[in-house]
Design an enzyme around this catalytic site. Sequence first.
Site, mmCIF file in Angstrom:
data_model
loop_
_atom_site.group_PDB
_atom_site.id
_atom_site.type_symbol
_atom_site.label_atom_id
_atom_site.label_comp_id
_atom_site.label_asym_id
_atom_site.label_seq_id
_atom_site.Cartn_x
_atom_site.Cartn_y
_atom_site.Cartn_z
ATOM 1 N N GLY A 23 0.837 -1.191 0.000
ATOM 2 C CA GLY A 23 0.000 0.000 0.000
ATOM 3 C C GLY A 23 0.865 1.231 0.000
ATOM 4 N N HIS B 134 -1.951 7.580 6.936
ATOM 5 C CA HIS B 134 -0.982 8.438 6.242
ATOM 6 C C HIS B 134 -1.642 9.743 5.793
ATOM 7 C CE1 HIS B 134 2.817 6.349 5.925
ATOM 8 N NE2 HIS B 134 2.248 5.236 5.510
ATOM 9 N N CYS C 207 6.329 -0.085 7.243
ATOM 10 C CA CYS C 207 5.962 1.056 6.419
ATOM 11 C C CYS C 207 7.174 1.451 5.584
ATOM 12 C CB CYS C 207 5.530 2.221 7.308
ATOM 13 S SG CYS C 207 5.092 3.694 6.374
ATOM 14 N N LEU C 208 6.926 1.709 4.301
ATOM 15 C CA LEU C 208 8.040 2.074 3.414
ATOM 16 C C LEU C 208 8.693 3.378 3.855
ATOM 17 C CD1 LEU C 208 6.365 1.225 -0.025
ATOM 18 C CD2 LEU C 208 8.062 -0.138 1.211
ATOM 19 N N GLN D 254 3.564 9.974 0.758
ATOM 20 C CA GLN D 254 4.835 9.250 0.859
ATOM 21 C C GLN D 254 5.758 9.520 -0.335
ATOM 22 O OE1 GLN D 254 2.786 5.300 1.889
ATOM 23 N NE2 GLN D 254 4.759 5.123 2.909
ATOM 24 N N HIS E 266 -3.966 1.648 7.545
ATOM 25 C CA HIS E 266 -2.589 2.160 7.534
ATOM 26 C C HIS E 266 -2.470 3.320 6.535
ATOM 27 C CE1 HIS E 266 1.924 1.391 7.702
ATOM 28 N NE2 HIS E 266 1.800 2.190 6.666
ATOM 29 N N GLU E 267 -3.033 3.142 5.335
ATOM 30 C CA GLU E 267 -2.935 4.195 4.304
ATOM 31 C C GLU E 267 -3.799 5.398 4.670
ATOM 32 O OE1 GLU E 267 -0.446 3.760 2.639
ATOM 33 O OE2 GLU E 267 -0.312 1.595 2.981
HETATM 34 NI NI NI Z 1 3.098 3.316 5.466
#
Ligand code: NI
Length: 171
Positions: free
Chosen positions: A46, A139, A93-94, A51, A135-136
Site C-alpha cells: 500500500g 498516512h 511502512c516504506l 509518501q 494504515h494508508e
Molecule cells: Ni506506510
Amino acid sequence: MAVLEILKYPHPMLKKRCQEVDRIDGGVKQLVRDMVETMYRSNGIGMAACQVGIPKRVIVVDVGPIDPEKDLFAMINPEIVSEEGEIEHEEGCLSVPDCSEKVKRKEKILVRGFSPEGEEIEVSGDGILAIALQHELDHLNGVLILDRISRLKREIYRNKLKKEKRKEEGV
Ligand code: NI
C-alpha cells in the site's frame, strides 16, 4: 510511468493532513500510475500520495502478495463508512524503514471514495486488507505506525535512527 522517491521519517510531509482532491484529472491518474509502480518496486502492499511528496488524499493498495484473492485498487478521497472488531498485527511502512511493530486496528472496515475514473467506489475488507486500508488512511492524516506504538518503542526507534545517522556521518 515513473518510480518516485519515497520520503522517510522524519520528513515533515509525513506529518501533514493531506488535502482532498477536488478534480480527478490526468495528473491524478498519472500520480496513481506512478504510485503503483513505486509501490511494486519497493515490494509494498500500500502507499499514500504523501509518501511520494504529494499531500493529496490518494492511496493505492494491493495486498495480493499476502491475500491472492484481492486485487490492486486506487482510491481518491477515501472515507471510512463503518468499522468493527479489533485485530493486532505486525506492520511495516516504506517510510519507516527497519521498523516492524504490532499495531491495533479494526478487524473489518468499509471505505468509500472515488476511482481514478471518477466513479464512486466502496471497498470492504477484513484481515490484511482492512489493516492496509487503515494504515494508508492514517498516512492521509499525518499518522505513522510510530504514532500507534508505545512511547518507549518510539524512543528506541528514534535512537536507532540517530545512531545510524552518526555512523553515516562518521562522528
Ligand atoms: Ni506506510
